[in-house]
Scaffold this motif. Structure first.
Motif, mmCIF file in Angstrom:
data_model
loop_
_atom_site.group_PDB
_atom_site.id
_atom_site.type_symbol
_atom_site.label_atom_id
_atom_site.label_comp_id
_atom_site.label_asym_id
_atom_site.label_seq_id
_atom_site.Cartn_x
_atom_site.Cartn_y
_atom_site.Cartn_z
ATOM 1 N N ASP A 1 -1.711 0.281 -3.330
ATOM 2 C CA ASP A 1 -2.871 1.407 -3.946
ATOM 3 C C ASP A 1 -2.209 1.970 -5.041
ATOM 4 O O ASP A 1 -1.171 2.397 -4.934
ATOM 5 C CB ASP A 1 -3.075 2.136 -2.898
ATOM 6 N N ASP B 1 0.866 4.931 3.399
ATOM 7 C CA ASP B 1 -0.469 5.172 3.776
ATOM 8 C C ASP B 1 -0.711 4.615 4.969
ATOM 9 O O ASP B 1 -1.999 4.176 5.377
ATOM 10 C CB ASP B 1 -1.515 4.742 2.898
ATOM 11 N N SER C 1 1.554 -0.992 4.594
ATOM 12 C CA SER C 1 2.410 0.059 3.833
ATOM 13 C C SER C 1 4.040 -0.192 4.421
ATOM 14 O O SER C 1 4.256 -0.417 5.537
ATOM 15 C CB SER C 1 2.222 1.465 4.228
ATOM 16 N N SER D 1 -5.694 -4.036 5.917
ATOM 17 C CA SER D 1 -5.884 -3.421 4.520
ATOM 18 C C SER D 1 -4.426 -3.308 3.928
ATOM 19 O O SER D 1 -3.478 -3.130 4.577
ATOM 20 C CB SER D 1 -6.445 -2.148 4.747
ATOM 21 N N ASP D 2 -4.408 -2.894 2.642
ATOM 22 C CA ASP D 2 -3.463 -2.451 1.913
ATOM 23 C C ASP D 2 -2.612 -1.445 2.654
ATOM 24 O O ASP D 2 -1.253 -1.407 2.648
ATOM 25 C CB ASP D 2 -3.557 -2.112 0.352
ATOM 26 N N ASN D 3 -3.473 -0.268 3.086
ATOM 27 C CA ASN D 3 -2.807 0.851 3.710
ATOM 28 C C ASN D 3 -2.099 0.407 4.861
ATOM 29 O O ASN D 3 -0.976 0.826 4.996
ATOM 30 C CB ASN D 3 -3.895 2.015 3.887
ATOM 31 N N GLN E 1 -5.107 -8.342 -8.446
ATOM 32 C CA GLN E 1 -5.344 -6.607 -8.699
ATOM 33 C C GLN E 1 -4.732 -6.556 -10.333
ATOM 34 O O GLN E 1 -3.224 -6.563 -10.286
ATOM 35 C CB GLN E 1 -4.634 -6.201 -7.479
ATOM 36 N N LEU F 1 -3.150 9.410 -8.596
ATOM 37 C CA LEU F 1 -4.470 8.757 -8.811
ATOM 38 C C LEU F 1 -5.196 9.396 -9.940
ATOM 39 O O LEU F 1 -6.063 8.446 -10.724
ATOM 40 C CB LEU F 1 -5.552 9.295 -7.523
ATOM 41 N N ASP G 1 -2.257 4.667 -6.319
ATOM 42 C CA ASP G 1 -1.645 5.794 -6.564
ATOM 43 C C ASP G 1 -0.380 6.116 -5.842
ATOM 44 O O ASP G 1 0.405 7.118 -5.737
ATOM 45 C CB ASP G 1 -2.397 7.260 -5.845
ATOM 46 N N HIS H 1 -1.067 8.502 4.697
ATOM 47 C CA HIS H 1 -2.456 8.389 3.787
ATOM 48 C C HIS H 1 -2.794 9.801 3.574
ATOM 49 O O HIS H 1 -3.909 10.416 3.672
ATOM 50 C CB HIS H 1 -3.377 7.823 4.948
#
Length: 812
Positions: free
Chosen positions: A621, A720, A703, A698-700, A651, A590, A623, A744
């Motif tokens: 994400d 995550d 995973s 969500s994106d997390n 994105q 990040l 990171d 995460h």
């Protein structure tokens, strides 16, 4: 060199002094041992000399030189005063107030990282400590520390007495395999502690130190030169001009630095003996134009190179060049000539006496190695080419001008490329080991750019002189300097983009380098002794073929090795499979994408891996994937694998990554639940989720979850994973896991009691920056689980043997 034995006494003296330094660094003998060895050798050698036993006295006296080298290194690198500030520093930070004197001018470094957050940059300098404050009590302290302050220290300069409130600690050791050892780097400069302050206001000027007037005046001159460069040159050329004129590389962007490395022109960016030699040539030409006497010319040359060495902050390559030029120049008016090999030995001795730890400085090593290569080439081939050149001039003397010019140009090219090739071959192994790059482009580019380099540096020197002496005349010279820099940078940047111009490599191991350069030194030293020369050639040939083959062989574990790299708040997991394939699960940070890329490359090169067979990106994400674009540019990658949910091209970072993968000609493949990655016959890599068309909140939650199985052991990598994605995983059959990447980054929302019961992990790794939740995770996963945090433990490596044994090692 050929006559080193009979006419170059400085060479064996310098070699013995260096050997003593190396021995103390490897074995760290006590100070009393070195004193005893020095006294014993000198006494015995003197007695043998008086008794006319030269065959005995010479080795004994050289042994005394060796002991002196060990003693000098020990005193520099290992001896501390009882009140040294470093004795109060530990790996854990603690808040202190320190008073001291600023020993080096603060350097400001921009926040150049590819970060998800903006960075304001920081300043750093060296502080000579005087006092430590605790409440109303003041304690006398000594030693040096590296001060780092967020923001710009504009008002602080050399010689200021300051009071600083900050966090004291030891310099950080390497966190990952193959990472640069910053702690060792500072130790060799006599710095063993660091002090971090949050803002410039934490540094308060309380006075000036009277004994620092000369360093303060020199710092003022450098500041004036810096101001002139920043005001007269274009923005894209300022950082390069500061590096080439003042040796200040703090402002160079990472991409520009990489261009110089990849094009093989890094030696031009860093001030070296080449810069000093070109300055000496400029001064000599000026003296000839003014028809000055040889004595005055010698004085001008020596004064000029010494002054520039001080202004550019004395470094080993500069000291070497100054010693060379000064001795040669001062001897000419009296018709005294010193052997080049003897000068090389004397320069090395001066550098090592000045600072013994410079023996381990890669810049110093490359500088002396390049000069030795030039001298060796000149002795073996230079005289032959000089004779042929003279014959060509005689034969073409009566021909037309174009023919004479062509003959002269061709002769110059042959000599230049011969010298360059000799330097390139001699320095290639060391450069590959230290910088992990081989640049074929530099072999061709160095010769072609010689006229541009000389003209650019000449103009730069005139510009700096004008800025210091006659500022009104600096503007037109600065304009010309700026244009020449632009002309110089264009081919460097072009060469860096050539596909075959450079190649990143793992580099040979240290033991191979030692053998190679010992054999090379024997070849250079006894070049006229044909028996030894022939033996050295044979040893070099065998060492190149057999030794290098063994040295570059991947450090393949017997089973499977999984390394959780320390990349701050991010993720990068390198899996080395039993059959030799490599799998990278995520690559991002990040705070700094380059940090993650460096960590991955360093680990690969440390284990002598040629590339990555597959990169699995867990989710979208940054990171977890923002280091992928840099990796695919610098490391061979077989394929990039991701779930369909990753391809959210709205994105910007995702689109940039996909473009970089496509530009590198790498296949981007989609994976889904039930897929097995065909990388190794002995290990199974299975995708547990998501399904191809599965959508989570969500994106997390989307995973990619990987399960790696080998010899009855299991490693689970869930990215995550949280919320409905985690619920989806836990709805399936429970899996007893040996190693679990805490989803995460250790978040309590993702690391639930249900996951702990479902996975029953024996080892849990948290990949993130500063983290104080380890006790809470231990409570969740139970007493049977060992919890590691990459910020505290560094890289965590798990090795699974073919019999199923599991071993764990950490970097810290």
């Amino acid at each position: 060199m050929p006559t080193a034995r009979s006419r170059s006494p400085a060479l064996p003296v310098a070699a013995c002094f260096a050997a003593g330094i190396a021995l103390d660094d490897w074995f760290t003998a006590a100070l009393a041992v070195w004193w005893a060895a020095l006294a014993g050798s000198l006494v015995a050698g003197t007695v043998a000399f008086v008794c006319r036993r030269e065959a005995v006295s010479a080795p004994l006296l050289l042994g005394g030189v060796l002991a002196a080298g060990g003693l000098a290194h020990h005193a520099t690198a290992h001896v501390m005063e009882a009140d040294d500030i470093a004795l109060a520093a530990t790996d854990d930070r603690r808040l202190v107030a320190v008073r001291g004197v600023v020993a080096t001018a603060p350097e400001f470094r921009n926040g150049q990282s590819r970060s998800a957050w903006s960075q304001q940059g920081w300043s750093q300098c060296t502080l000579d400590c005087r006092e430590a404050l605790a409440g109303d009590e003041t304690t006398r302290v000594s030693g040096r520390l590296r001060l780092r302050v967020s923001g710009a220290l504009d008002q602080v300069t050399v010689g200021d007495r300051v009071e600083v409130m900050g966090w004291l600690s030891r310099p950080a050791p390497p966190r990952n395999p193959g990472e640069f050892d910053y702690r060792e780097h500072l130790r060799r400069q006599g710095v063993r502690a660091t002090l971090s302050a949050g803002e410039p206001a934490a540094v308060r000027i309380i006075g000036r130190e009277d004994g620092w007037r000369l360093p303060r005046w020199l710092a003022g001159l450098r500041a004036r030169c810096r101001t002139a460069i920043e005001s007269q040159l274009s923005e894209g050329n300022r950082a390069v001009a500061l590096a080439r004129m003042l040796g200040d590389r703090s402002a160079i962007p990472d991409d520009v630095r990489e261009s110089f490395v990849e094009s093989g022109m890094m030696h031009v960016l860093a001030i070296s003996g080449l810069h000093v030699g070109i300055l000496a040539l400029l001064l000599w030409c000026a003296c000839r134009l003014l028809n000055l006497s040889p004595g005055i010319t010698a004085l001008v040359l020596v004064s000029g190179v010494l002054g520039y060495a001080v202004l550019a902050q004395v470094r080993p390559p500069i000291i070497r060049a100054v010693v060379f030029i000064s001795l040669v120049t001062l001897g000419r008016p009296w018709h005294r000539r010193a052997g080049s090999a003897n000068l090389l030995g004397l320069a090395a001795l001066v550098v090592l006496v000045w600072r013994p730890t410079d023996l381990f400085d890669s810049g110093a090593q490359l500088s002396f190695l390049a000069v030795a290569a030039i001298l060796f080439w000149h002795h073996v081939w230079g005289r032959r080419l000089a004779v042929r050149h003279a014959q060509v001039r005689v034969l073409s003397s009566n021909g037309p001008l174009w023919r004479r010019s062509a003959a002269g140009g061709w002769s110059w090219l042959k000599v230049s490329y011969g010298v360059t090739a000799c330097i390139w071959l001699c320095t290639l192994p060391l450069i590959a080991s230290q910088f992990n790059v081989v640049s074929a482009a530099g072999l061709a580019l160095n010769v072609l750019l010689i006229p541009v380099v000389v003209l650019t540096l000449w103009t730069g020197y005139v510009f700096v002189a004008a800025a210091l002496v006659l500022p009104i005349a600096a503007a037109p010279v600065g304009w010309a300097f700026d244009r020449l820099l632009t002309a110089f940078l264009a081919p460097v940047e072009w060469a860096a983009t050539m596909d075959l111009g450079h190649r990143y490599v793992s580099g040979p191991p240290g033991w191979w380098l030692a053998g190679f350069y010992v054999a090379l030194a024997v070849l250079m030293w006894d070049v006229r002794w044909r028996g030894i020369r022939r033996a050295a050639v044979h040893v070099l040939a065998v060492w190149l073929v057999v030794g290098l083959g063994a040295g570059l062989r991947p450090a393949q574990p017997a089973g499977l090795r999984c390394t959780f790299l320390s990349v701050g708040h991010g993720s990068a997991v390198l899996v080395e499979l039993p059959g030799g394939k490599t799998l990278l699960y995520d690559a991002g940070s990040l705070n700094d994408a380059r940090r993650a890329a460096r960590a991955v490359r360093g680990c690969l090169w440390n284990r002598r891996r040629a590339g990555i067979d597959a990169i699995v990106v867990s989710h979208a994400d940054v990171d977890h994937f923002n280091a992928v674009p840099e990796l695919v540019e610098s490391v061979p990658v077989g394929s990039v694998l991701a779930a369909r949910s990753f391809l959210d091209l709205q994105q910007r970072e995702v689109a940039t990554t996909c473009d970089a993968v496509a530009a590198a000609g790498i296949a981007l493949r989609l994976i889904a639940r039930g897929d097995r990655l065909r990388l190794d016959d002995g290990a199974t890599v299975t995708v547990l989720q998501p399904d191809f068309d599965e959508r989570f909140s969500s994106d997390n939650a989307s995973s990619v979850v990987l399960l790696i199985e080998f010899a009855g052991r299991r490693i689970l990598l869930p990215g995550d994973l949280e919320d409905d994605g985690l619920d989806r995983l836990l709805s399936g059959p429970a899996i007893d896991v040996d190693v679990l990447l805490a989803p995460h980054h250790g978040s309590l929302n993702a690391n639930t009691a249900e996951l702990a019961a479902w996975a029953a992990a024996e080892h849990v790794v948290v990949s993130r920056g500063r983290f104080d939740g380890v006790p809470r995770l231990r409570a969740i996963y139970g007493d049977r689980a060992a919890v590691y945090a990459t910020e505290d433990d560094g890289a965590v490596t798990f090795e699974i043997s073919p019999e199923g044994g599991l071993t764990v090692t950490t970097m810290r």
